[in-house]
Design a protein around this motif. Structure first.
Motif, mmCIF file in Angstrom:
data_model
loop_
_atom_site.group_PDB
_atom_site.id
_atom_site.type_symbol
_atom_site.label_atom_id
_atom_site.label_comp_id
_atom_site.label_asym_id
_atom_site.label_seq_id
_atom_site.Cartn_x
_atom_site.Cartn_y
_atom_site.Cartn_z
ATOM 1 N N ASP A 1 0.844 -1.202 0.000
ATOM 2 C CA ASP A 1 0.000 0.000 0.000
ATOM 3 C C ASP A 1 0.876 1.248 0.000
ATOM 4 O OD1 ASP A 1 -2.304 1.501 0.131
ATOM 5 O OD2 ASP A 1 -2.982 0.714 2.060
ATOM 6 N N ASP A 2 0.341 2.342 -0.530
ATOM 7 C CA ASP A 2 1.030 3.640 -0.508
ATOM 8 C C ASP A 2 2.440 3.535 -1.086
ATOM 9 O OD1 ASP A 2 -1.246 4.232 0.900
ATOM 10 O OD2 ASP A 2 -0.261 4.458 2.836
ATOM 11 N N ASP B 1 0.829 5.213 -4.630
ATOM 12 C CA ASP B 1 0.205 6.144 -3.687
ATOM 13 C C ASP B 1 -0.477 7.312 -4.391
ATOM 14 O OD1 ASP B 1 -0.123 6.810 -0.778
ATOM 15 O OD2 ASP B 1 0.720 8.688 -1.537
ATOM 16 N N GLU C 1 -3.970 4.514 -6.830
ATOM 17 C CA GLU C 1 -4.927 4.990 -5.828
ATOM 18 C C GLU C 1 -5.267 6.459 -6.077
ATOM 19 O OE1 GLU C 1 -4.486 3.527 -1.610
ATOM 20 O OE2 GLU C 1 -2.391 3.785 -2.136
#
Ligand code: C2E
Ligand code: MG
Ligand code: MG
Ligand code: MG
Length: 285
Positions: A183-184, A206, A240
Motif C-alpha cells: 500500500d502507498d 500512492d 490509488e
C-alpha cells in the motif's frame, strides 16, 4: 521583550501539546469500548480493472474502517488507527475487520454479485504478531472463503521494519494462497532489492503521485517508472486516488491495469456498494 515572547510561545506550544495528548487519551478510552458498542463499521471502495478493450470493470473492494462515536462524531482512521496501534487495540479491531470483510464478501456472493476480491488493510502491529497466518487461515475456513479472494495490504514501513520476519510471514500467507499488496507504494522507504524477495503480487501507487498526474512531469515520470518496474518484476499495479478522466487516460496509456478512486466511487456502506456494482453490471450487459 524577546524573553516574554519566547515564554508565550513556549506556553502556547505546551498547551497545544496537552490538548493533543488529552484528545489521544480520550480517543483511546473511547476506542476500548467501540467494538462492543458497535460503533465500528466498514465502508467499501470499488477497485476497477482497466481491460485491454478499454472497458473498466469492478473486480474488487477495499474495506476501510469507520468509527462513529455518539459524542465525538466521525473520527478519521488517520487519527484513530495510530492510537489503536500504540494501545494494542488494533489486534482485536483488526481481527474484527478481517472477519467482517470476509462475511460481507460471502454475503455479496450469495446475492449474486460477480466474484470480487476483498482487500483488507493490515497494520504493522498485526503483521508482526505471531498468529497472523494462522488467524487468517482460520477465518477463511470458518467463513468458507477461498484464500485467493483475500488480498492483504501492507505498507512499505511494515515490511521493511524487519525484512527477514516480513519474508517469513509473507511466505506463510503465500503458502495459504492469500495475496499481498504493498500500500502507498513510493511514500515509505523500501529497498528495491527486497521487492524481489517479498511475496507480493501488487504495488498500490500512492495517491500523492496520482493527484497531479498529467500536469506534474515528475509525477508522470515516477508513475511511469513504477508501472514499468512492476511489470518487469511480474507485479501488478493499482493506482490509488484516481479522480479525473485525465489521470485515468494517463494510467491506461502507461500500462496500469487497475485503479481506485473517487472517479468511480467513494468508499460506500455495504448495501450501497452492492447496488453500485449491480447497476454497473447491468449497464454493460
Ligand atoms: P489507504 O489504505 O491508503 O486507503 C486509501 C484512502 O484514500 C482512504 O482513506 C480512502 O477513502 C481515500 N481515497 C480513496 N480514493 C480517493 C480519491 O480519489 N481521492 C482522495 N483524496 N482520497 C481517496 P481513509 O478511509 O480515510 O483511510 C485512511 C487510511 O487509514 C488508509 O489508507 C489505511 O492506511 C488506514 N485504514 C483504514 N482502514 C483500516 C483498517 O481496517 N486497518 C488498518 N490497519 N488501517 C486502516
Ligand atoms: Mg489500503
Ligand atoms: Mg494507500
Ligand atoms: Mg494510507
Amino acid at each position: 521583550r524577546a524573553k516574554k515572547d519566547g515564554r508565550n510561545a513556549y506556553r502556547f506550544f505546551t498547551s497545544e501539546m496537552q490538548a493533543q495528548s488529552a484528545r489521544a487519551l480520550l480517543l483511546e478510552n473511547a476506542l476500548r469500548r467501540a467494538l462492543e458498542r458497535k460503533q465500528l463499521s466498514l465502508h467499501y471502495q470499488p477497485q476497477a480493472s482497466l481491460d485491454a478493450d478499454g472497458e473498466t470493470r469492478i473486480v474488487g473492494a477495499e474495506a476501510l474502517l469507520r468509527w462513529h462515536h455518539p459524542e465525538l462524531g466521525w473520527v478519521s482512521p488517520a487519527e484513530f488507527i495510530p492510537i489503536a496501534e500504540s494501545s494494542g487495540l488494533i489486534l482485536p479491531i483488526g481481527e474484527w475487520v478481517l472477519r467482517e470483510a470476509l462475511c460481507q464478501l460471502r454475503a455479496w456472493d450469495e446475492i449474486g454479485l460477480p466474484e470480487l476480491t476483498m482487500a483488507v488493510n493490515l497494520s504493522a502491529v498485526q503483521f508482526r504478531h505471531d498468529d497472523l497466518p494462522e488467524l487468517v487461515g482460520r477465518l477463511l475456513g470458518e467463513i468458507g472463503m477461498p484464500a485467493g479472494r483475500l488480498e492483504l495490504e501492507l505498507t512499505e514501513g511494515a515490511a521493511m521494519d524487519d525484512p527477514a520476519m516480513a519474508i517469513t510471514v509473507m511466505n506463510e500467507l503465500h503458502e495459504r494462497g492469500v495475496r499481498l499488496s504493498i500500500d502507498d507504494f513510493g511514500t515509505g522507504y523500501s529497498s528495491l532489492s527486497y521487492l524481489k524477495k517479498f511475496r507480493v503480487s501488487k504495488l498500490k501507487i500512492d495517491q500523492s503521485f496520482v493527484r497531479d498526474l498529467t500536469e506534474d512531469v515528475e509525477d508522470c515520470a515516477i508513475v511511469d517508472a513504477v508501472i514499468r518496474m512492476a511489470a518487469a518484476l511480474g507485479l501488478e499495479t493499482l493506482a490509488e486516488g484516481v479522480e479525473t478522466e485525465g489521470q485515468l487516460a494517463f494510467l491506461r496509456r502507461h500500462g496500469c491495469r487497475a485503479v481506485q478512486g473517487y472517479l468511480f466511487s467513494r468508499p460506500l456502506p455495504a448495501d450501497a456498494f452492492a447496488e453500485f456494482v449491480l447497476s454497473r453490471t447491468m449497464v454493460s450487459v
